[in-house]
Scaffold this motif. Structure first.
Motif, PDB file in Angstrom:
ATOM      1  N   ARG A 160       1.022  -1.108  -0.111  1.00 27.96           N
ATOM      2  CA  ARG A 160      -0.013   0.073   0.028  1.00 27.96           C
ATOM      3  C   ARG A 160       0.967   1.412  -0.087  1.00 27.96           C
ATOM      4  NH1 ARG A 160      -4.667   1.552   4.186  1.00 27.96           N
ATOM      5  NH2 ARG A 160      -3.085   1.826   6.011  1.00 27.96           N
ATOM      6  N   GLY A 161       0.381   2.265  -0.645  1.00 32.92           N
ATOM      7  CA  GLY A 161       1.220   3.571  -0.740  1.00 32.92           C
ATOM      8  C   GLY A 161       2.533   3.165  -1.608  1.00 32.92           C
ATOM      9  N   ASP A 162       3.563   3.983  -1.053  1.00 29.30           N
ATOM     10  CA  ASP A 162       4.924   4.034  -1.805  1.00 29.30           C
ATOM     11  C   ASP A 162       5.910   3.853  -0.671  1.00 29.30           C
ATOM     12  OD1 ASP A 162       7.149   4.358  -3.084  1.00 29.30           O
ATOM     13  OD2 ASP A 162       6.496   6.195  -4.118  1.00 29.30           O
ATOM     14  N   PRO A 163       6.089   2.619  -0.114  1.00 31.94           N
ATOM     15  CA  PRO A 163       6.873   2.365   1.007  1.00 31.94           C
ATOM     16  C   PRO A 163       8.445   2.611   0.891  1.00 31.94           C
ATOM     17  CG  PRO A 163       6.084   0.213   0.151  1.00 31.94           C
ATOM     18  CD  PRO A 163       5.214   1.248  -0.421  1.00 31.94           C
ATOM     19  N   ALA A 164       8.979   2.218  -0.557  1.00 32.46           N
ATOM     20  CA  ALA A 164      10.272   2.600  -0.845  1.00 32.46           C
ATOM     21  C   ALA A 164      10.870   4.063  -0.554  1.00 32.46           C
ATOM     22  CB  ALA A 164      10.394   2.217  -2.346  1.00 32.46           C
ATOM     23  N   ALA A 165       9.862   4.882  -1.198  1.00 38.12           N
ATOM     24  CA  ALA A 165      10.148   6.257  -1.181  1.00 38.12           C
ATOM     25  C   ALA A 165      10.082   6.872   0.118  1.00 38.12           C
ATOM     26  CB  ALA A 165       9.125   7.097  -2.149  1.00 38.12           C
ATOM     27  N   CYS A 166       9.138   6.364   1.031  1.00 40.32           N
ATOM     28  CA  CYS A 166       8.790   6.942   2.396  1.00 40.32           C
ATOM     29  C   CYS A 166       9.911   6.226   3.382  1.00 40.32           C
ATOM     30  CB  CYS A 166       7.464   6.463   2.812  1.00 40.32           C
ATOM     31  SG  CYS A 166       5.999   7.153   2.010  1.00 40.32           S
ATOM     32  N   LEU A 167      10.317   4.949   3.107  1.00 43.25           N
ATOM     33  CA  LEU A 167      11.337   4.879   3.692  1.00 43.25           C
ATOM     34  C   LEU A 167      12.868   5.619   3.759  1.00 43.25           C
ATOM     35  CD1 LEU A 167      11.161   0.850   3.538  1.00 43.25           C
ATOM     36  CD2 LEU A 167      11.185   2.104   5.563  1.00 43.25           C
ATOM     37  N   ALA A 168      12.918   5.884   2.342  1.00 42.60           N
ATOM     38  CA  ALA A 168      13.991   6.488   1.898  1.00 42.60           C
ATOM     39  C   ALA A 168      14.112   8.054   2.388  1.00 42.60           C
ATOM     40  CB  ALA A 168      14.302   6.568   0.368  1.00 42.60           C
ATOM     41  N   ALA A 169      12.969   8.690   2.781  1.00 41.87           N
ATOM     42  CA  ALA A 169      12.767   9.852   3.001  1.00 41.87           C
ATOM     43  C   ALA A 169      12.641  10.155   4.717  1.00 41.87           C
ATOM     44  CB  ALA A 169      11.545  10.712   2.365  1.00 41.87           C
ATOM     45  N   ALA A 170      12.371   8.892   5.227  1.00 42.20           N
ATOM     46  CA  ALA A 170      12.069   8.907   6.739  1.00 42.20           C
ATOM     47  C   ALA A 170      13.123   9.487   7.591  1.00 42.20           C
ATOM     48  CB  ALA A 170      11.709   7.598   7.253  1.00 42.20           C
ATOM     49  N   PRO A 171      13.056  10.276   8.452  1.00 45.43           N
ATOM     50  CA  PRO A 171      14.014  10.949   9.292  1.00 45.43           C
ATOM     51  C   PRO A 171      14.870   9.872  10.239  1.00 45.43           C
ATOM     52  CG  PRO A 171      11.931  12.236   9.720  1.00 45.43           C
ATOM     53  CD  PRO A 171      11.654  10.934   8.900  1.00 45.43           C
ATOM     54  N   HIS A 172      14.233   8.870  10.517  1.00 45.35           N
ATOM     55  CA  HIS A 172      15.012   7.770  11.202  1.00 45.35           C
ATOM     56  C   HIS A 172      14.598   6.537  10.310  1.00 45.35           C
ATOM     57  CE1 HIS A 172      15.863  10.320  14.512  1.00 45.35           C
ATOM     58  NE2 HIS A 172      14.729  10.774  14.418  1.00 45.35           N
ATOM     59  N   ARG A 173      15.389   5.548  10.488  1.00 38.17           N
ATOM     60  CA  ARG A 173      15.096   4.096   9.963  1.00 38.17           C
ATOM     61  C   ARG A 173      15.941   3.274  10.774  1.00 38.17           C
ATOM     62  NH1 ARG A 173      15.787   3.621   3.403  1.00 38.17           N
ATOM     63  NH2 ARG A 173      15.325   1.457   3.087  1.00 38.17           N
ATOM     64  N   TYR A 333      -2.061   2.134  12.630  1.00 41.84           N
ATOM     65  CA  TYR A 333      -2.376   2.625  11.208  1.00 41.84           C
ATOM     66  C   TYR A 333      -1.002   2.640  10.573  1.00 41.84           C
ATOM     67  CZ  TYR A 333      -3.370   5.615   7.218  1.00 41.84           C
ATOM     68  OH  TYR A 333      -3.385   6.164   6.164  1.00 41.84           O
ATOM     69  N   LEU A 334      -0.647   2.053   9.539  1.00 40.14           N
ATOM     70  CA  LEU A 334       0.073   2.195   8.772  1.00 40.14           C
ATOM     71  C   LEU A 334      -0.045   2.370   7.282  1.00 40.14           C
ATOM     72  CD1 LEU A 334       1.624  -1.447   9.768  1.00 40.14           C
ATOM     73  CD2 LEU A 334       2.293   0.773  10.642  1.00 40.14           C
ATOM     74  N   SER A 335       0.513   3.627   6.979  1.00 40.53           N
ATOM     75  CA  SER A 335       0.309   4.289   5.625  1.00 40.53           C
ATOM     76  C   SER A 335       0.761   3.743   4.487  1.00 40.53           C
ATOM     77  CB  SER A 335       0.417   5.767   5.763  1.00 40.53           C
ATOM     78  OG  SER A 335       1.818   5.891   5.948  1.00 40.53           O
ATOM     79  N   ASP A 336       2.176   3.499   4.581  1.00 47.67           N
ATOM     80  CA  ASP A 336       2.745   2.748   3.557  1.00 47.67           C
ATOM     81  C   ASP A 336       3.580   1.504   3.845  1.00 47.67           C
ATOM     82  OD1 ASP A 336       3.002   5.281   1.190  1.00 47.67           O
ATOM     83  OD2 ASP A 336       2.579   6.020   3.146  1.00 47.67           O
ATOM     84  N   VAL A 337       3.090   0.320   3.399  1.00 48.09           N
ATOM     85  CA  VAL A 337       3.633  -0.926   3.649  1.00 48.09           C
ATOM     86  C   VAL A 337       4.064  -1.695   2.408  1.00 48.09           C
ATOM     87  CG1 VAL A 337       2.799  -0.601   5.866  1.00 48.09           C
ATOM     88  CG2 VAL A 337       1.404  -1.752   4.021  1.00 48.09           C
ATOM     89  N   ASP A 338       4.879  -2.713   2.780  1.00 49.08           N
ATOM     90  CA  ASP A 338       4.953  -3.713   1.751  1.00 49.08           C
ATOM     91  C   ASP A 338       5.457  -5.135   2.735  1.00 49.08           C
ATOM     92  OD1 ASP A 338       6.087  -5.689   0.122  1.00 49.08           O
ATOM     93  OD2 ASP A 338       7.802  -4.313  -0.591  1.00 49.08           O
ATOM     94  N   ILE A 339       4.276  -5.835   2.756  1.00 46.13           N
ATOM     95  CA  ILE A 339       4.041  -6.837   3.787  1.00 46.13           C
ATOM     96  C   ILE A 339       4.360  -8.193   2.631  1.00 46.13           C
ATOM     97  CG2 ILE A 339       2.984  -8.001   5.351  1.00 46.13           C
ATOM     98  CD1 ILE A 339       1.410  -5.411   5.725  1.00 46.13           C
ATOM     99  N   ARG A 340       5.249  -9.144   2.923  1.00 45.93           N
ATOM    100  CA  ARG A 340       5.441 -10.243   2.136  1.00 45.93           C
ATOM    101  C   ARG A 340       5.432 -11.565   3.235  1.00 45.93           C
ATOM    102  NH1 ARG A 340      10.409  -8.479  -1.967  1.00 45.93           N
ATOM    103  NH2 ARG A 340       9.445  -6.107  -2.134  1.00 45.93           N
TER     104      ARG A 340
END
Length: 783
Positions: A160-173, A333-340
């Motif tokens: 859902r959403g764009d998890p790759a882009a949101c992960l790259a832009a996150a202040p913390h990871r 609530y998880l806005s952008d996810v990639d669940i496998r």
């Protein structure tokens, strides 16, 4: 140990929403309750035992059974070649042979069955077989299977959403790996089937199973019989926990095969060791995760790959993986996810359903991640949890597309936080740890949101039969199975409530495929929801007929059927009051139908397996728990000092039974996460295959302070009497125990280092985590 004060209901108490005793409690404590092995054996009964593989993966090059046949008391030996129909007992995909046919795929796989005059003679004979093998490469580790791209099902993915882009832009990871082990169901009554041949080639099967209809189907397929030639009956189980949903099929088929061929009653009751060697467990999971979050700990994106040990065949791994995907969000609530999810094929027992059905394995991953985020930021994990809860504008849609319409997690957690004195205890624990170099305390509060319904829509249906006799007593039969959880008690309460009569006038009979057909498994926490609604429907039909008769007979034409009241064993028709039993006999004399069928199908469900989206759950159950532990950092020993549980059972039909379910699930889940460790040796043999080698929680593992309450709530949906399911959801409550242990281990260092604590958190795992924390903090291994 202390639970919510629940006065026992008096015989005159209303049937519903009161703590009535379990309908078989007096039989349980007196030893009169009849389980399958207690059924009086018919003349000519013989006993079966299974010959098991000693290889994890091999071709059978020779199978010598002459020594087996020559043993005293042996009557017959059966192999796959003797099965006249389909040699398969797989519940979904047909990849699970009843008896191995030339290829064995795990240590403990049944190869043949021997039938003898007694249980002991059959067991002894089974061990005399001479089997020659050609070994094949065996895969015992799910991660090795993943590397080899060996899966029992295609991989699943929900984005859902764009998890790759949101992960790259996150202040913390934060990224990492983690694992949680499997779990043996450890029902008190083991697997057992008793098959009796009937006229015209028919079979009557008593089987300890959660799914009588599936047993009817697999036996029919194995023997080449129509469904109407196989009757499966099940009065009660001594526990099931999912282990008797599909895994009872092998034992049912073997007993029925032998009974059909020998024309004699055949009982198959494996010893506990054989039971544990043959049957599947809860899936152990391995996680690779990557999460992005802001300065406060709000999750911005998450990516997770869950690898489950499926075992050698698919069994129910597909639905388990689906539920894990649908519960990864838990209460957040998880806005952008990639669940496998990957179902790894291994040469071990084929894993299967277990209380929670993949939901616990999905939800615990996000709890572990949030716990790690909080420690990274130096915040209280509870504050990070609350920040991420569902709720508020645009924060009510799950990753799979279902809207959370009944959210009570904010109110429930606030009530538990205050009632458990969480903040004050947190400060006290910090002071204790500062002064204690060896013993460390930990505290954690974890929430749950659990979806209720089968994630295959057509399983969400049930039927029931209700009979009213001329003395006013009532008999109900439904498609659910009683495994100690109180299903029959609740269904009787529903029927009594609908007819306005005392609970003592209603009795439930054994689940029986010749009475209610095409039943769903008693699983997915739907037993009371489905069968209670079906029984209510049947009872309501009878009540409406009686109301019409009463209005016409006693109403003088001025009272309609809708004005007739059934209450306290009486029927009120205006000023006229008739005892229920008297009205029934009058109705019988007037030829009014006093029995009825009922049916229920859960509404508003949809699911697209190809996209993993839809509305798979009718509603959600909620809960939360606070656990406080004490850990010895020198030995790895630990103790649960106190637990505070608050669980949402809706408008509980039976609060006493529901509290028992909550506490039982909590202790069982605590066992899974802290002490129940499955271990296979290098040859693929399960070494934890008996009570002597596999530890489950005991009475002394319960906390001295155990506070359990039900959250006051009415179901948002039209569930049975506005109650909510309580079988599986509370198994998520002991997440708080594992994370409290992790909290205590962190205190052995600087409090900010995340302990790499695997589950189950055995003393060895705890010591490993303590050493890792101290090493990361630049400290020695000893205080």
């Amino acid at each position: 140990m202390k639970a919510e004060t629940l006065p026992q209901a008096s015989p005159a108490a209303p049937a519903a929403h009161h703590g009535h005793p379990h309908e078989s409690a007096h039989l349980h404590v007196s030893g009169e309750a009849t389980y399958v092995d207690d059924i009086r054996e018919l003349a000519g009964t013989v006993h079966a035992a299974l010959g098991l593989s000693t290889q994890a993966h091999a071709r059978i090059t020779a199978l010598g059974l002459d020594a087996v046949r020559a043993m005293p008391g042996v009557i017959a030996v059966f192999t796959a070649a003797d099965i006249p129909g389909s040699n398969d007992c797989g519940p979904i995909i047909h990849d699970d042979p009843i008896l191995a046919d030339g290829l064995v795929q795990y240590v403990g796989q049944p190869i043949f069955a021997v039938v003898a005059e007694s249980h002991e003679l059959a067991r002894c004979a089974a061990r005399r077989a001479e089997v020659a093998y050609e070994p094949l490469p065996a895969v015992l580790d799910p991660l090795q299977a993943k590397q080899q791209h060996s899966f029992v099902l295609p991989p699943m993915q929900l984005v859902r959403g764009d998890p790759a882009a949101c992960l790259a832009a996150a202040p913390h990871r934060l990224a990492g790996r983690w694992q949680v082990g499997g779990q043996e169901q450890f029902y008190l009554e083991g697997q057992i089937s008793y098959a009796v041949p009937r006229e015209d080639g028919c079979i009557h099967l008593w089987c300890s199973t959660q799914h009588p209809t599936e047993m009817q189907q697999v036996v029919g397929h194995a023997l080449g019989l129509a469904a109407n030639q196989v009757v499966v009956e099940m009065r009660r189980m001594g526990g099931g926990f999912g282990g008797k949903e599909s895994q009872s099929a092998l034992f049912a088929c073997v007993a029925a095969l032998a009974a059909s061929r020998l024309r004699r009653p055949v009982k198959l009751r494996p010893d506990r060791d054989d039971d544990m060697m043959i049957t599947g467990k809860r899936h152990d999971f391995h996680y690779d995760y990557d999460v992005g979050f802001d300065d406060d700990g709000r999750i911005l994106a998450a990516r997770i790959e869950m690898t489950a040990r499926a075992g050698f065949s698919a069994d129910l791994s597909g639905p388990v993986a689906t539920r894990a995907i649908c519960h990864f969000d838990n209460a957040y609530y998880l806005s952008d996810v990639d669940i496998r999810a990957l179902c790894a094929r291994t040469n071990t027992q084929s894993n299967t359903a277990f209380r929670g059905f993949g939901g616990p394995q999905g939800a615990i991953a996000i709890e572990y991640i949030i716990d790690s985020i909080a420690r990274e930021l130096g915040r209280d994990p509870l504050d990070v949890r609350k920040l991420n809860f569902y709720g508020g504008e645009g924060r009510d849609l799950t990753p799979y597309g279902q809207r959370v319409e009944d959210n009570v997690i904010h109110e429930l957690v606030a009530e538990l936080e205050a009632g458990s004195a969480y903040r004050e205890r947190r400060r006290g624990i910090a002071a204790f740890n500062a002064a204690s170099p060896v013993l460390k305390k930990g505290l954690a509060l974890t929430p749950l949101k659990f979806g209720i319904s089968f994630n295959v829509a057509h399983y969400n249906q049930a039927g029931a039969l209700v009979h009213v006799y001329t003395d006013g007593s009532v008999l109900v039969n439904h498609g659910g199975t009683e495994m100690g959880q109180g299903l029959n008690t609740k269904v009787c309460q529903v029927v009594a409530n609908e007819l306005g009569i005392p609970l003592a006038q209603v009795r439930a009979t054994a689940a029986d495929t010749s009475k209610v057909a095409n039943t769903s498994a008693t699983a997915a926490s739907t037993g009371a929801d489905l069968n209670g609604k079906a029984a209510e429907d049947a009872a309501r039909r009878i009540r409406l007929r009686l109301a019409e008769f009463a209005a016409g007979t006693y109403g003088g034409g001025s009272i309609g059927a809708d004005a007739v009241r059934f209450t306290n064993g009486q029927v009120e028709i205006g000023e006229t009051v008739q005892p229920f039993a008297e009205l029934v006999i009058r109705a019988y004399e007037a030829r009014v139908q006093l029995w009825s069928e009922g049916f229920y199908a859960t509404p508003r469900l949809s699911w697209d397996l190809s996209t993993l989206t839809g509305r798979p759950f009718y509603y959600f159950a909620y809960g939360a728990a606070v656990s406080e532990v004490l850990v010895d950092t020198l030995t790895g020993e630990w103790r649960l000092l106190r637990a505070d549980l608050l669980h949402d059972a809706g408008n509980s039909i039976n609060p006493a039974i529901d509290i028992g379910q909550v506490e039982g699930a909590f202790i069982q889940g605590m066992g899974w996460l802290t002490m129940e460790e499955l271990w296979w040796n290098k040859d693929g043999r399960l070494m934890t295959h008996a009570p002597s080698t596999y530890k489950i929680p005991a009475a002394h593992d319960c906390p001295a302070e155990f506070h359990t309450r039900l959250f006051r709530n009415h179901s948002h949906e039209d569930t049975i009497l506005r109650s909510k399911a309580v079988g599986e959801p509370p198994l998520l409550l002991p997440f708080s125990v594992l994370l409290a242990i992790r909290d205590a281990i962190a205190a052995a260092g600087d409090g900010r280092t995340n302990p790499p604590l695997r589950a189950p958190a055995t003393p060895e795992a705890i010591l490993d985590a303590v050493e890792a924390v101290r090493a990361a903090c630049g400290e020695g291994s000893r205080p």
